[in-house]
Design an enzyme around this catalytic site. Sequence first.
Site, short mmCIF file in Angstrom:
data_model
loop_
_atom_site.label_atom_id
_atom_site.label_comp_id
_atom_site.label_asym_id
_atom_site.label_seq_id
_atom_site.Cartn_x
_atom_site.Cartn_y
_atom_site.Cartn_z
N SER A 1 0.71 -0.91 -0.07
CA SER A 1 0.57 -0.12 -0.21
C SER A 1 1.47 1.11 0.01
O SER A 1 2.16 0.76 0.34
CB SER A 1 -1.20 0.15 1.06
OG SER A 1 -1.45 1.99 1.39
N TYR B 1 -2.95 -0.74 10.07
CA TYR B 1 -3.25 -0.87 9.09
C TYR B 1 -1.21 -0.41 8.36
O TYR B 1 -1.42 -0.75 8.01
CB TYR B 1 -4.16 0.33 7.66
CG TYR B 1 -4.37 0.04 5.91
CD1 TYR B 1 -4.60 -1.21 5.48
CD2 TYR B 1 -3.87 0.66 5.40
CE1 TYR B 1 -4.05 -1.40 4.50
CE2 TYR B 1 -3.57 0.05 3.63
CZ TYR B 1 -4.05 -0.45 3.91
OH TYR B 1 -4.27 -1.05 2.53
#
Length: 252
Positions: free
Chosen positions: A144, A157
Site C-alpha cells: 500500500s 493498517y
Amino acid sequence: MTDRQSKIAVVTGAGSGIGRAVAVELLRAGWSVTLAGRRPKTLEETAALAPEAASLAVRTDVARPDDVAALFAATVERFGRVDLLFNNAGTFGPGGVPVEDLSYEAWRHVVDTNLNGAFLCAQAAYRQMKEQDPQGGRIINNGSISAHTPRPHSAPYTATKHALTGLTKALSLDGRPYRIAVGQIDIGNAATDMTARMESGALQANGEVVPEPVMDVADVARTVRHMAELPLEANVQFATVLATTMPYVGRG
C-alpha cells in the site's frame, strides 16, 4: 489450453476490488486461477466475469491456518501446481478511530488478516513452489502507499503494511535458491468500494477533509499481470502505482 497446461495463480481477496480485478485480468489472459475469499457468492460473481476461463472458488479466511492449507491443497489437486500467489486479502480496520480509542480486538483483526494471513499464504505457496517440478514460482504481495507514508488514524493498517515490506524482502532473499521470486505492489487510490470515501473526502495530515483523485482499478490489474508474467530470472521487487495527483509525494 487445459487447466494443467496454463499458468496457475492463487488470488486472495478475489471477491471484490483489486483482487477481483487482478483475478479477471489473469483469467482473460489464459491463466487458471483459484479465487480465495470469505464470501462464496462474491467469488462466484468474480468467476462469472470470465466464464470461459478455468477458475476454482475456495472459501478461505486467510487468518486461519487450516483454511490456508485447504486452499493450496485444493489448488494443487485441481491444477497440479502453483505458479503465482497474489497475496491481496486485507482490511483497513475501523476508520477514523484515534489510536488511544482503538480496541485491541480491532488491532488484532487487522494484524491477523493483513500480516498473519499474508505470511500463512506465502508460506504455503513457498512450500509448494519449492517442491514442485519445474521448481519455482512468484509471490506478489499487495502492500500500500501506507507501506511508506501513513494516513491519520491508521496505526493497524500502516503497521501491517510496513511489516509486509519486511516480509517481502525476507521471502525474496530466502526464495533465491528455489527460483521463487517475491515482489510487492504498493497501490494508492485505486477505485474500489474500499476507496469510495476518498472521492467524497479523506482526512489529511493537517486536519482538513479533502476529496482525493482515484484511478481505474484495471490499471492496477495490468501492472500485476506484467509482474506475474516476467520470467523467473527477472523480478519487480517493488512497484508503486497510484492516482497521479493524489496527495502522497509530500503528504503531510
